[in-house]
Design a protein around this motif. Structure first.
Motif, PDB file in Angstrom:
ATOM      1  N   ASP B  96       3.846  -8.791  -4.180  1.00  0.00           N
ATOM      2  CA  ASP B  96       3.001  -7.776  -4.804  1.00  0.00           C
ATOM      3  C   ASP B  96       1.571  -8.291  -4.905  1.00  0.00           C
ATOM      4  N   ILE B  97       0.652  -7.356  -5.123  1.00  0.00           N
ATOM      5  CA  ILE B  97      -0.729  -7.739  -5.433  1.00  0.00           C
ATOM      6  C   ILE B  97      -1.044  -7.176  -6.822  1.00  0.00           C
ATOM      7  N   VAL B  98      -1.563  -8.022  -7.689  1.00  0.00           N
ATOM      8  CA  VAL B  98      -1.878  -7.551  -9.040  1.00  0.00           C
ATOM      9  C   VAL B  98      -3.341  -7.839  -9.349  1.00  0.00           C
ATOM     10  N   ASP B  99      -3.863  -7.154 -10.362  1.00  0.00           N
ATOM     11  CA  ASP B  99      -5.250  -7.398 -10.749  1.00  0.00           C
ATOM     12  C   ASP B  99      -5.295  -8.559 -11.745  1.00  0.00           C
ATOM     13  N   THR B 107       2.717  -2.824  -4.229  1.00  0.00           N
ATOM     14  CA  THR B 107       4.088  -3.295  -4.379  1.00  0.00           C
ATOM     15  C   THR B 107       4.930  -2.685  -3.264  1.00  0.00           C
ATOM     16  N   ASN B 108       6.222  -2.977  -3.310  1.00  0.00           N
ATOM     17  CA  ASN B 108       7.095  -2.459  -2.253  1.00  0.00           C
ATOM     18  C   ASN B 108       8.069  -1.462  -2.845  1.00  0.00           C
ATOM     19  N   LEU B 109       8.458  -0.523  -2.023  1.00  0.00           N
ATOM     20  CA  LEU B 109       9.402   0.489  -2.466  1.00  0.00           C
ATOM     21  C   LEU B 109      10.485   0.587  -1.405  1.00  0.00           C
ATOM     22  N   VAL B 110      11.733   0.577  -1.856  1.00  0.00           N
ATOM     23  CA  VAL B 110      12.821   0.730  -0.895  1.00  0.00           C
ATOM     24  C   VAL B 110      12.913   2.197  -0.533  1.00  0.00           C
ATOM     25  N   GLU B 224       0.222 -15.253   3.743  1.00  0.00           N
ATOM     26  CA  GLU B 224       0.641 -15.714   2.419  1.00  0.00           C
ATOM     27  C   GLU B 224       1.580 -14.696   1.788  1.00  0.00           C
ATOM     28  N   LEU B 225       1.230 -13.423   1.919  1.00  0.00           N
ATOM     29  CA  LEU B 225       2.043 -12.392   1.278  1.00  0.00           C
ATOM     30  C   LEU B 225       3.433 -12.328   1.897  1.00  0.00           C
ATOM     31  N   ARG B 226       3.501 -12.629   3.196  1.00  0.00           N
ATOM     32  CA  ARG B 226       4.795 -12.533   3.874  1.00  0.00           C
ATOM     33  C   ARG B 226       5.602 -13.815   3.768  1.00  0.00           C
ATOM     34  N   ASP B 227       4.951 -14.884   3.320  1.00  0.00           N
ATOM     35  CA  ASP B 227       5.604 -16.184   3.300  1.00  0.00           C
ATOM     36  C   ASP B 227       6.841 -16.144   2.408  1.00  0.00           C
ATOM     37  N   PRO B 228       8.028 -16.353   2.961  1.00  0.00           N
ATOM     38  CA  PRO B 228       9.236 -16.309   2.125  1.00  0.00           C
ATOM     39  C   PRO B 228       9.227 -17.397   1.053  1.00  0.00           C
ATOM     40  N   ALA B 229       8.534 -18.511   1.333  1.00  0.00           N
ATOM     41  CA  ALA B 229       8.511 -19.603   0.367  1.00  0.00           C
ATOM     42  C   ALA B 229       7.775 -19.204  -0.905  1.00  0.00           C
ATOM     43  N   ARG B 230       7.005 -18.137  -0.820  1.00  0.00           N
ATOM     44  CA  ARG B 230       6.260 -17.670  -1.969  1.00  0.00           C
ATOM     45  C   ARG B 230       7.194 -17.119  -3.038  1.00  0.00           C
ATOM     46  N   ASN B 231       8.384 -16.710  -2.554  1.00  0.00           N
ATOM     47  CA  ASN B 231       9.421 -16.257  -3.471  1.00  0.00           C
ATOM     48  C   ASN B 231       8.998 -15.049  -4.291  1.00  0.00           C
ATOM     49  N   GLU B 233       6.223 -14.248  -5.566  1.00  0.00           N
ATOM     50  CA  GLU B 233       5.187 -14.416  -6.575  1.00  0.00           C
ATOM     51  C   GLU B 233       3.973 -13.563  -6.210  1.00  0.00           C
ATOM     52  N   ALA B 234       3.488 -12.808  -7.198  1.00  0.00           N
ATOM     53  CA  ALA B 234       2.421 -11.846  -6.904  1.00  0.00           C
ATOM     54  C   ALA B 234       1.102 -12.561  -6.600  1.00  0.00           C
ATOM     55  N   LEU B 235       0.301 -11.899  -5.790  1.00  0.00           N
ATOM     56  CA  LEU B 235      -1.037 -12.412  -5.504  1.00  0.00           C
ATOM     57  C   LEU B 235      -1.978 -11.827  -6.555  1.00  0.00           C
ATOM     58  N   GLU B 236      -2.662 -12.682  -7.270  1.00  0.00           N
ATOM     59  CA  GLU B 236      -3.526 -12.211  -8.358  1.00  0.00           C
ATOM     60  C   GLU B 236      -4.961 -12.140  -7.874  1.00  0.00           C
ATOM     61  N   LEU B 237      -5.536 -10.959  -7.993  1.00  0.00           N
ATOM     62  CA  LEU B 237      -6.921 -10.787  -7.571  1.00  0.00           C
ATOM     63  C   LEU B 237      -7.847 -10.874  -8.786  1.00  0.00           C
ATOM     64  N   SER B 238      -9.145 -11.034  -8.507  1.00  0.00           N
ATOM     65  CA  SER B 238     -10.116 -11.085  -9.592  1.00  0.00           C
ATOM     66  C   SER B 238     -10.490  -9.677 -10.043  1.00  0.00           C
TER      67      SER B 238
END
Lengths: 388, 599
Positions: B96-99, B107-110, B224-231, B233-238
């Protein structure tokens, strides 16, 4: 005294033709061939409806057609097997010249059916592929030539047949039909091998085959793509090979069940080159192993019976035809399991195809004729040895 | 064994003997020939026997190999492409990407994809009619034609809603199939659309599809967003979602009132370089990203990010840099009088002021009243080389290393031959172009105490404190002058005066370049670069309007003072409280006593 003066009178053999045929012919092989053909029909019920649907025929159109041609093939096979090897040789050599001419005239009168290779004569109701008919009669011709060359002061049959073989392979490569060309070359090599070829010549032939393969790989994109596909460990999931492999996997031991298979809908050549995949998917490993066993039985029996044969021509011709038959089935099935690179080759008697069926029927008829049990002069051996 | 050919067929001894007996010697030759023949035949037969055995063994081995391979294949697991991956393994693979407050931006939706196996359709006509009824943009005739094209597989939709899925399901066609997949969802719609960019499906399998970022941070952080190792974890933007929404709303209103073609704004933390808000209008909904324009001016597309991609002449806002450099290098002080007698002629080119400011102005007034001539004089003192160096240190001469792929296109334009005339025009922002983001970063550097700031979209824990560009004193003097531009009667940005917040800033109005050469007379890019609170600037806000024009008291106004400034003022009025800035009361002394009393 009359006999001394005028030679032997023609004596009717005490036995009628059919009973004698039945007594001397290799009945096990005959049964194997019949079983293979019936399996082919059975698979035709499964594999050909998609094709019939595509071409706008009733679902079992191709099955009926196959049964019709199969009947003709059987008649041809049995008639041929009733001939004596000498008769087969005479007719075969004549047939060879005919087939050779037909092959040579293909570029003039042949048609390519839009497939990019001029291999067929269109007769309207059916198409004929001369190379199918050429294969058995070429074996006869070569065996005749090489057997003759074994006579003291005989003709230079080996050289002669080698040149004829090269010319034929040349024609086939021009079509282009590398598969049939390779089979012709292979048949010649087998006959030469059985005739007692020196090892260095065999090595040379092997080198020639490799060179030819490299040539085909480098000049024909079609061939190159198939070989690349074979060499790459990953199969492109959208190729015929991958579908065939998946079909075999799906089938497992006992198959998905009659008519339950799906590969026949995806594979354009399901009814010919990849018939074994259809067999594997719907009837499972059991049927596939049965088919392999049948082919192996035919080939093995032929070889072992020919080992007893004393007539050089019969031995050579029989070995050539048996090898062709076995090799063609091995290539067909080997491609489906990715033992060999993709090469379109029909499975004898099982694959759909009218002219190929009849040609195979004639070839197996010849083989049956060559392997019939006949007196081999063992008594003469004993008598002669006593003399020596 | 001797070679039989070397034994004579007519042995002389026997022939002579036979002749003596009166027998035909030819019989001897014939007998020998026969014997030899039989010998050879036996030999060949033995050899053939062994070779046939070899052949038989070879073929038997080949048949066995085929059989073994067949068995191995049949007993291995079926790995058909459609059953290769199970649905669960792809869930939430894209982070996900969050502020900055943790609010979800992407986010993702099935969901389900819809595809067809035409050969399994029971009634293709009914299926086509049903699909056309469910999906407005599908045409029954086209569908029917596709169904009968002989293709065995075709996609209808990459993702469908649950309602649509139910409707399709109700058609009862076995040939209509659903493939589960995730789609990227932007729950805030068009808010922050340019920053987020968007995503599309990459490789599509029946039961999963790859999501690929196509623009903005989705593209920049794609790996980075696709990296499975990220597990997951959301990407936090400024970014701050609330502030972003407020900025966009005000900007949209301003764009309408000012009759502008486009508008954009960058709000940036002056110390950390964090971009709090980045807006460009017109915008789009990243959930349904429009197609890029294939021809014409890409800047006409809503996909065009004016703040990051748009390279414009930013006009008088550059005067700040000239004044800053002149002060920093000790060439002048704020009260040094500069000759502003116009027009200033140079190499057949004349520099004019907006109106005549008289013969001389102090450096401070040159900036406050925005005198082109005065600034050009300062530039003459600085010289081309030092000016280029200074602007280069501020990062105004190269593309920004910013976390959006579009920033690579925002490459500043400047003359390759930086002569004296160029020096003078560049000093007041003509003949040099950069993006708004460049400008915001440079202003932040100017007012934060003089250390270099690089803009970023990632959360920063502390001030950047980059390379020192100007001294604290110069920075202080600049803040004071920027404040005067807004606060003083003669300043060009009086309309930015807001109750409660001290705003400083500098206007810039540049004529738009005509693509056919030269400049338009009546089309401007109006920019206001502001800082607030001006005594200790925390934030930099740059607002740009593209071709604004309003009619004030019967006169058409295009300059930034009349257009960009009021819009920026309204933005600050709205966002300053949201940023947690305390409004100053009207009476500073009262405020002081209150704040000291409360402590």
């Amino acid at each position: 005294m009359t006999e001394m003066a005028h030679g032997t009178v023609l004596v009717q053999s005490g036995e009628a033709i059919l009973p004698r045929w039945w007594r001397t012919v290799d009945r096990v092989t005959l049964a194997c061939i019949l079983t293979l053909f019936l399996i082919g029909l059975l698979l035709g019920f499964a594999a050909s409806p998609p094709l019939a649907e595509r071409n706008g025929h009733e679902p079992f159109y191709y099955v009926y057609k196959q049964a019709f041609f199969g009947g003709m093939a059987f008649v041809a096979m049995i008639l041929t097997s009733m001939m004596s090897p000498t008769m087969v040789r005479r007719i075969g050599v004549m047939g060879f010249f005919g087939a050779f001419a037909a092959l040579a005239l293909l570029p003039v009168f042949g048609t390519d059916f839009g497939q990019g290779a001029t291999r067929w004569y269109s007769l309207g109701f059916a198409s004929v592929q001369p190379s199918e008919f050429l294969k058995p009669v070429f074996v006869i011709f070569t065996a005749w030539m090489i057997a003759a060359s074994q006579q003291i002061a005989g003709p230079p049959g080996k050289t002669l047949s080698l040149f004829v073989m090269l010319i034929i392979v040349g024609f086939l490569v021009m079509q282009p039909d590398y598969g049939q060309g390779a089979l012709i070359l292979f048949a010649w090599a087998v006959i030469y091998f059985v005739a007692g070829a020196p090892i260095w010549v065999l090595g040379l032939v092997a080198i020639l085959v490799c060179a030819g393969g490299v040539f085909a790989y480098s000049t024909s994109q079609h061939v190159a793509r198939r070989i690349d596909g074979f060499l790459s460990p990953e199969v492109d999931p959208n190729t015929q090979l991958a579908y065939a492999a998946n079909a075999i996997r799906e089938g497992g031991i006992f198959g998905t069940g009659l008519g339950e298979g799906s590969v026949k809908w995806t594979l354009p050549d399901a009814h010919t080159d990849f018939i074994i995949a259809v067999a594997a998917e719907e009837y499972g490993l059991v049927l596939v192993l049965l088919i392999i066993a049948l082919f192996a039985t035919v080939a093995m029996r032929a070889f072992f019976r020919l080992m007893k044969e004393r007539d050089p021509f019969t031995r050579l011709a029989g070995a050539g035809i048996a090898s062709l038959f076995a090799l063609q089935s091995i290539i067909n099935m080997g491609v489906a399991v990715r033992l060999l690179p993709a090469k379109g080759m029909t499975l004898p008697f099982v694959s759909y195809g009218g002219s190929s069926l009849i040609a195979t029927g004639i070839a197996v008829g010849m083989l049956l004729s060559f392997t019939r049990s006949r007196p081999q002069g063992e008594i003469g051996d004993i008598l002669l040895n006593r003399h020596r | 064994m001797t070679d039989p050919r070397r034994i004579a067929l007519r042995p002389l001894a026997r022939i002579l003997e036979a002749r003596q007996k009166g027998e035909n010697p030819d019989a001897i030759e014939r007998e020998n020939l026969r014997l030899r023949h039989e010998q050879q035949r036996d030999r060949l037969r033995q050899r053939a026997e062994s070779r046939l055995l070899v052949l038989a063994i070879c073929f038997f081995a080949a048949f066995t190999a085929v059989g073994v391979k067949m068995t191995a294949l049949a007993s291995s697991e079926a790995a058909e492409p459609r059953s290769a991956t199970s649905g669960s393994s792809i869930i939430s693979t894209r982070a996900d990407i969050v502020d900055r407050q943790g609010r979800v931006l992407a986010t993702n939706l099935v969901t389900n994809a819809l595809y067809v196996h035409p050969h399994e359709l029971i009634d293709p006509e009914a299926a086509a009619a049903g699909l056309a009824a469910i999906f407005d943009d599908l045409d029954e005739a086209t569908l029917l034609r596709r169904f009968s094209s002989g293709s065995r597989f075709m996609w209808i939709r990459g993702s469908i809603s649950p309602e649509q899925q139910q409707l399709v399901h109700d058609l009862g066609e076995p040939g209509l199939l659903f493939g589960p997949r995730e789609m990227r969802l932007y729950p805030n719609g068009a808010v922050a659309s340019h920053v987020l960019g968007g995503a599309r499906f990459g490789e599509q399998a029946v039961n999963a599809a790859e999501i690929i970022g196509v623009a903005g941070v989705e593209a920049h952080f794609d790996e980075e967003l696709r990296d499975p190792a990220r597990n997951g974890e959301a990407l936090e933007l400024s970014l701050d979602l609330t502030i972003q929404a407020a900025v966009e709303e005000v900007l949209a209103g301003g764009m309408t009132i000012m009759n502008a073609q486009g508008a954009s704004a960058v709000l940036m933390d002056a110390h950390t370089g964090e971009v709090i808000s980045l807006a460009s209008l017109p915008d789009f909904d990243p959930n349904a990203r429009p197609r890029p324009l294939l021809e014409g001016d890409p800047s006409q597309s809503p996909l065009y990010n004016r703040a990051v991609q748009g390279v414009y002449e930013l006009g008088s806002t550059y005067k700040l840099f000239t004044v800053a450099q002149a002060l920093e290098e000790g060439l002048v002080n704020t009260e040094t009088m500069i000759d502003t007698q116009g027009p200033l002629r140079m190499a057949g080119f004349s520099i004019n002021d907006f109106h005549d400011y008289g013969p001389r102005l102090s450096v401070r007034d040159v900036l406050v009243q925005s005198s082109n001539i005065g600034t050009a004089r300062l530039a003459q003192m600085i010289g081309a080389e030092r000016q280029q160096q200074f602007l280069g240190r501020l990062g105004l001469l190269e593309a920004l290393d910013f976390e959006m792929i579009e920033s690579r296109q925002g490459r500043p334009l400047y003359p390759s031959n930086w002569g004296q005339l160029s020096t003078m025009t560049i000093s007041y922002g003509h003949g040099i172009s950069a993006t708004q983001l460049h400008l915001a970063a440079a202003y932040a550097t100017m007012v934060n105490g003089g250390t270099l700031v690089r803009p970023t979209l990632q959360r920063q824990a502390e001030p950047q404190l980059g390379e020192r560009v100007i001294s604290e004193e110069t920075s202080m003097a600049l803040r004071e002058m920027l404040r005067a531009v807004v606060a003083e009667e003669e300043g060009t940005a009086n309309l930015a005066e807001i109750a409660g917040y001290e705003v400083g800033g500098k206007t810039g109005s540049a004529d738009k370049p005509n693509p056919n050469g030269g400049y338009y007379e009546d089309r401007v890019i109006a920019t206001f670069a502001s800082v607030f609170p001006s005594n200790d600037p925390q934030y930099v806000l740059v607002v740009t309007l593209d071709e604004p024009s309003i009619s004030v008291l019967g006169e058409t106004r295009r300059t930034a003072g009349w257009t960009a400034v009021p819009v920026a003022a309204e933005v600050i009025r709205r966002v300053a409280p949201l940023l947690g800035l305390r409004p100053q009361t009207v009476d500073p002394e009262l405020a002081y006593s209150l704040s000291s009393a409360s402590q």
